[in-house]
Each structure stands twice: as C-alpha cells, then as structure tokens.
Scaffold this motif. Structure first.
Motif, mmCIF file in Angstrom:
data_model
loop_
_atom_site.group_PDB
_atom_site.id
_atom_site.type_symbol
_atom_site.label_atom_id
_atom_site.label_comp_id
_atom_site.label_asym_id
_atom_site.label_seq_id
_atom_site.Cartn_x
_atom_site.Cartn_y
_atom_site.Cartn_z
ATOM 1 N N VAL A 34 1.891 -3.390 -9.821
ATOM 2 C CA VAL A 34 2.549 -4.516 -9.145
ATOM 3 C C VAL A 34 2.414 -4.388 -7.628
ATOM 4 C CG1 VAL A 34 4.811 -5.515 -8.635
ATOM 5 C CG2 VAL A 34 4.141 -5.093 -10.990
ATOM 6 N N ASN A 35 2.625 -3.198 -7.099
ATOM 7 C CA ASN A 35 2.512 -3.013 -5.653
ATOM 8 C C ASN A 35 1.066 -3.111 -5.185
ATOM 9 O OD1 ASN A 35 5.170 -2.496 -4.364
ATOM 10 N ND2 ASN A 35 5.299 -1.118 -6.113
ATOM 11 N N LEU A 95 0.817 -1.210 0.000
ATOM 12 C CA LEU A 95 0.000 0.000 0.000
ATOM 13 C C LEU A 95 0.852 1.262 0.000
ATOM 14 C CD1 LEU A 95 -2.821 -1.053 2.474
ATOM 15 C CD2 LEU A 95 -2.993 -0.753 0.000
ATOM 16 N N ILE A 96 1.906 1.261 0.796
ATOM 17 C CA ILE A 96 2.788 2.432 0.855
ATOM 18 C C ILE A 96 3.436 2.690 -0.491
ATOM 19 C CG2 ILE A 96 4.962 3.292 1.826
ATOM 20 C CD1 ILE A 96 4.072 1.861 4.465
ATOM 21 N N TRP A 97 3.981 1.648 -1.115
ATOM 22 C CA TRP A 97 4.654 1.826 -2.402
ATOM 23 C C TRP A 97 3.674 2.131 -3.526
ATOM 24 C CZ3 TRP A 97 9.436 3.130 -2.907
ATOM 25 C CH2 TRP A 97 10.353 2.782 -1.916
ATOM 26 N N THR A 98 2.434 1.641 -3.418
ATOM 27 C CA THR A 98 1.422 1.998 -4.408
ATOM 28 C C THR A 98 1.162 3.500 -4.349
ATOM 29 O OG1 THR A 98 0.380 -0.168 -4.269
ATOM 30 C CG2 THR A 98 -0.958 1.614 -5.148
ATOM 31 N N VAL A 112 2.608 9.245 -6.614
ATOM 32 C CA VAL A 112 3.051 10.596 -6.275
ATOM 33 C C VAL A 112 4.321 10.985 -7.034
ATOM 34 C CG1 VAL A 112 3.882 12.050 -4.388
ATOM 35 C CG2 VAL A 112 1.997 10.482 -4.000
ATOM 36 N N ILE A 113 5.250 10.054 -7.155
ATOM 37 C CA ILE A 113 6.536 10.392 -7.769
ATOM 38 C C ILE A 113 6.436 10.412 -9.294
ATOM 39 C CG2 ILE A 113 7.879 9.424 -5.882
ATOM 40 C CD1 ILE A 113 8.478 7.032 -7.737
#
Length: 83
Positions: free
Chosen positions: A50-51, A25-28, A33-34
């Motif tokens: 993928v995340n 969830l964090i990396w999604t 954002v980036i």
C-alpha cells in the motif's frame, strides 16, 4: 478565494504530493524492516504494498506537474521569441 489558495497549496513544489511521495517511500522501507509481532515472524506485505503504491502514485502526479510547468514555460518562451 479559498479554492485558489487550496489549489496553490496542492500544486506547490513542497506541497502534499511531495510529502505523500516521501512518506510512502519512508513507510515502505519501514514496513520491510519491522516485524509486526514477536509471534508473527513475517513482514507485513500488505502494509509495504500500500505504501509503495502511494509513493508511486504521488511520484507520477509530481512528474505530471513538472511536465505541465515545463510546457507552460516553453510556451511562454515561444511567445516571447515570436514578438
């Protein structure tokens, strides 16, 4: 012995399944954002997908574990009530 310790770690409430779900969830979120490069002005949707899939799979595994734990608890309560 090592197998039982590994299984206990894998099935622990704060074990790798929970970590994978949170990490996914964090990396999604981070992936939406980036912007990967100054030259490329679009999101990395492969990274996001993928995340997201990782977090959904981990949450599914967590739900299966919780259901299993609850069914065992209900079976134990039923056995105690029968006695």
């Amino acid at each position: 012995m090592a197998n039982s310790k590994l299984q206990a770690f894998w099935n622990h409430p704060a074990g790798p399944k929970t970590i994978l779900a949170c990490s996914g969830l964090i990396w999604t979120r981070y992936g939406t954002v980036i912007i990967p490069s100054i030259l490329v002005l679009q999101k990395n949707w492969n990274f996001v997908s993928v995340n997201f899939a990782l977090s959904v799979t981990a949450m599914y595994q967590l739900s299966r574990k919780i259901q299993h734990d609850l069914s065992i608890k209900n079976q134990e309560v039923a056995v105690v009530e029968e006695e």
